[in-house]
Motif scaffolding. Sequence first.
Motif, PDB file in Angstrom:
ATOM      1  N   GLU A 153      34.605 -10.308 -35.858  1.00  0.00           N
ATOM      2  CA  GLU A 153      34.364 -11.728 -35.600  1.00  0.00           C
ATOM      3  C   GLU A 153      35.632 -12.546 -35.823  1.00  0.00           C
ATOM      4  O   GLU A 153      35.934 -13.468 -35.072  1.00  0.00           O
ATOM      5  N   MET A 154      36.389 -12.198 -36.859  1.00  0.00           N
ATOM      6  CA  MET A 154      37.601 -12.947 -37.165  1.00  0.00           C
ATOM      7  C   MET A 154      38.671 -12.724 -36.106  1.00  0.00           C
ATOM      8  O   MET A 154      39.418 -13.636 -35.750  1.00  0.00           O
ATOM      9  N   GLU A 155      38.741 -11.491 -35.550  1.00  0.00           N
ATOM     10  CA  GLU A 155      39.828 -11.155 -34.637  1.00  0.00           C
ATOM     11  C   GLU A 155      39.516 -11.426 -33.174  1.00  0.00           C
ATOM     12  O   GLU A 155      40.429 -11.616 -32.375  1.00  0.00           O
ATOM     13  N   SER A 156      38.223 -11.415 -32.785  1.00  0.00           N
ATOM     14  CA  SER A 156      37.897 -11.567 -31.374  1.00  0.00           C
ATOM     15  C   SER A 156      38.251 -12.968 -30.896  1.00  0.00           C
ATOM     16  O   SER A 156      38.225 -13.940 -31.651  1.00  0.00           O
ATOM     17  N   ALA A 157      38.558 -13.057 -29.598  1.00  0.00           N
ATOM     18  CA  ALA A 157      39.054 -14.314 -29.041  1.00  0.00           C
ATOM     19  C   ALA A 157      38.057 -15.449 -29.218  1.00  0.00           C
ATOM     20  O   ALA A 157      38.437 -16.584 -29.504  1.00  0.00           O
ATOM     21  N   GLU A 158      36.761 -15.181 -29.064  1.00  0.00           N
ATOM     22  CA  GLU A 158      35.743 -16.214 -29.180  1.00  0.00           C
ATOM     23  C   GLU A 158      35.025 -16.168 -30.521  1.00  0.00           C
ATOM     24  O   GLU A 158      34.013 -16.840 -30.717  1.00  0.00           O
ATOM     25  N   HIS A 159      35.540 -15.344 -31.446  1.00  0.00           N
ATOM     26  CA  HIS A 159      34.946 -15.201 -32.783  1.00  0.00           C
ATOM     27  C   HIS A 159      33.460 -14.833 -32.700  1.00  0.00           C
ATOM     28  O   HIS A 159      32.628 -15.393 -33.406  1.00  0.00           O
ATOM     29  N   ARG A 160      33.170 -13.885 -31.837  1.00  0.00           N
ATOM     30  CA  ARG A 160      31.792 -13.434 -31.672  1.00  0.00           C
ATOM     31  C   ARG A 160      31.528 -12.263 -32.612  1.00  0.00           C
ATOM     32  O   ARG A 160      32.322 -11.329 -32.705  1.00  0.00           O
ATOM     33  N   PRO A 161      30.402 -12.293 -33.313  1.00  0.00           N
ATOM     34  CA  PRO A 161      30.133 -11.244 -34.301  1.00  0.00           C
ATOM     35  C   PRO A 161      29.583  -9.956 -33.712  1.00  0.00           C
ATOM     36  O   PRO A 161      29.680  -8.908 -34.331  1.00  0.00           O
ATOM     37  N   GLU A 162      28.980 -10.023 -32.508  1.00  0.00           N
ATOM     38  CA  GLU A 162      28.385  -8.800 -31.966  1.00  0.00           C
ATOM     39  C   GLU A 162      29.450  -7.933 -31.309  1.00  0.00           C
ATOM     40  O   GLU A 162      30.502  -8.426 -30.892  1.00  0.00           O
ATOM     41  N   PHE A 163      29.178  -6.653 -31.221  1.00  0.00           N
ATOM     42  CA  PHE A 163      30.070  -5.728 -30.533  1.00  0.00           C
ATOM     43  C   PHE A 163      29.227  -4.656 -29.877  1.00  0.00           C
ATOM     44  O   PHE A 163      28.015  -4.567 -30.112  1.00  0.00           O
ATOM     45  N   SER A 164      29.843  -3.866 -29.015  1.00  0.00           N
ATOM     46  CA  SER A 164      29.069  -2.882 -28.275  1.00  0.00           C
ATOM     47  C   SER A 164      29.853  -1.595 -28.101  1.00  0.00           C
ATOM     48  O   SER A 164      31.080  -1.579 -28.158  1.00  0.00           O
ATOM     49  N   LEU A 165      29.122  -0.522 -27.883  1.00  0.00           N
ATOM     50  CA  LEU A 165      29.684   0.782 -27.561  1.00  0.00           C
ATOM     51  C   LEU A 165      29.023   1.279 -26.285  1.00  0.00           C
ATOM     52  O   LEU A 165      27.815   1.119 -26.107  1.00  0.00           O
ATOM     53  N   THR A 166      29.813   1.865 -25.399  1.00  0.00           N
ATOM     54  CA  THR A 166      29.262   2.482 -24.196  1.00  0.00           C
ATOM     55  C   THR A 166      29.035   3.961 -24.471  1.00  0.00           C
ATOM     56  O   THR A 166      29.962   4.690 -24.824  1.00  0.00           O
ATOM     57  N   LEU A 167      27.795   4.390 -24.330  1.00  0.00           N
ATOM     58  CA  LEU A 167      27.400   5.759 -24.629  1.00  0.00           C
ATOM     59  C   LEU A 167      26.963   6.451 -23.344  1.00  0.00           C
ATOM     60  O   LEU A 167      26.185   5.888 -22.571  1.00  0.00           O
ATOM     61  N   ASP A 168      27.448   7.662 -23.137  1.00  0.00           N
ATOM     62  CA  ASP A 168      27.098   8.425 -21.947  1.00  0.00           C
ATOM     63  C   ASP A 168      26.213   9.602 -22.326  1.00  0.00           C
ATOM     64  O   ASP A 168      26.571  10.419 -23.176  1.00  0.00           O
ATOM     65  N   SER A 169      25.071   9.677 -21.699  1.00  0.00           N
ATOM     66  CA  SER A 169      24.193  10.839 -21.820  1.00  0.00           C
ATOM     67  C   SER A 169      24.442  11.732 -20.613  1.00  0.00           C
ATOM     68  O   SER A 169      24.396  11.263 -19.468  1.00  0.00           O
ATOM     69  N   VAL A 170      24.735  12.989 -20.862  1.00  0.00           N
ATOM     70  CA  VAL A 170      25.161  13.880 -19.790  1.00  0.00           C
ATOM     71  C   VAL A 170      24.256  15.110 -19.702  1.00  0.00           C
ATOM     72  O   VAL A 170      23.620  15.508 -20.672  1.00  0.00           O
ATOM     73  N   LEU A 171      24.214  15.683 -18.528  1.00  0.00           N
ATOM     74  CA  LEU A 171      23.408  16.880 -18.315  1.00  0.00           C
ATOM     75  C   LEU A 171      24.064  18.100 -18.942  1.00  0.00           C
ATOM     76  O   LEU A 171      25.285  18.232 -18.915  1.00  0.00           O
ATOM     77  N   ASP A 172      23.257  18.994 -19.447  1.00  0.00           N
ATOM     78  CA  ASP A 172      23.706  20.302 -19.893  1.00  0.00           C
ATOM     79  C   ASP A 172      23.209  21.311 -18.870  1.00  0.00           C
ATOM     80  O   ASP A 172      22.004  21.449 -18.651  1.00  0.00           O
ATOM     81  N   SER A 173      24.142  22.003 -18.224  1.00  0.00           N
ATOM     82  CA  SER A 173      23.767  22.904 -17.132  1.00  0.00           C
ATOM     83  C   SER A 173      22.914  24.077 -17.597  1.00  0.00           C
ATOM     84  O   SER A 173      22.321  24.780 -16.786  1.00  0.00           O
ATOM     85  N   ARG A 174      22.850  24.289 -18.907  1.00  0.00           N
ATOM     86  CA  ARG A 174      22.018  25.389 -19.399  1.00  0.00           C
ATOM     87  C   ARG A 174      20.531  25.080 -19.280  1.00  0.00           C
ATOM     88  O   ARG A 174      19.701  25.986 -19.360  1.00  0.00           O
ATOM     89  N   THR A 175      20.187  23.791 -19.107  1.00  0.00           N
ATOM     90  CA  THR A 175      18.786  23.405 -18.958  1.00  0.00           C
ATOM     91  C   THR A 175      18.485  23.158 -17.491  1.00  0.00           C
ATOM     92  O   THR A 175      19.074  22.265 -16.881  1.00  0.00           O
ATOM     93  N   PRO A 176      17.593  23.932 -16.867  1.00  0.00           N
ATOM     94  CA  PRO A 176      17.280  23.745 -15.441  1.00  0.00           C
ATOM     95  C   PRO A 176      16.780  22.331 -15.165  1.00  0.00           C
ATOM     96  O   PRO A 176      16.090  21.722 -15.996  1.00  0.00           O
TER      97      PRO A 176
END
Length: 301
Positions: A153-176
Amino acid sequence: MARLILFCVALALAVGCSGTSAPYAAPQTAANQNSTPRAAIPIISVGAIITPEVLHPNDTLRVDLNLEPWIAERGQTNSGSDSISMKAAPALQVRDMRLCFQFDAPCKPTGAWEPYRRQYSTTFPVDWLGARDLYMFAEFRDENGKKISTLHEMESAEHRPEFSLTLDSVLDSRTPIASQPAFVQTAVAATRTAYPVSGSLELQNGLCCAGGKVGTTIELPADFSATSSEGAVTEMRTFDQCATAQEMERAKWEPFVAQKIYSYKIATANWVGWTLAVQYRDDKGNLSPVYCDDISIEGMP
């Protein structure tokens, strides 16, 4: 272990700190080493560790937060410019906190305040395929009920307290595909429509691990496979981390081969991860999705 776009973890992300778990500290230069502090501001740095390293549909996502108290000292250098330095503050009196987590849109805590603690964990079912944003919001109060800001919050340009992460769920070819949940089968069908080229990537013959002594170089085989409903697969491009389709545009196209051998020099006596991404192209210019695979490498003394 072929995977569509991957979020590679165990990630230690200190929000606002460029992907490192160590809180920000202004570089100490000759100009600011003698700066005079004029304000000491208590803050909390929020570090998030996401596991498992590779997310698949029906997994359980675990988020472990490290909530560390710090003091930010603002001042001026001898030249008159602003300076900031950070120091740990384990004795900082943080009374309570509120957190919220939400996918796809920012959230704000509305529940009861709970006693502050430096570690906080929560879990979520992985009920999606592809990329999804997880938003987090953390707020803290001192023993007098006064707000303590986060480092982000202190460092962000708009002093916004929330943040986010982009998470990828991927296929495992071992599961048909036929054994996957309905939402996965629907997403795969849409992907195949958008990408006439499909394929796979497998490191070290599908093994989880490799290793060797520190200072030695080991060989890691990568097996590539691809087909196209529109033509012959003639090209591929690789990236030494799991990448989005946009990031893959930085990689150069090369002739398709069924296998390549990669050399990896072991630098530390520890476990590290190594990841490879690949994208294929047929002779009509059609692309495949991005496929990723990773392997754990043990460095031994």
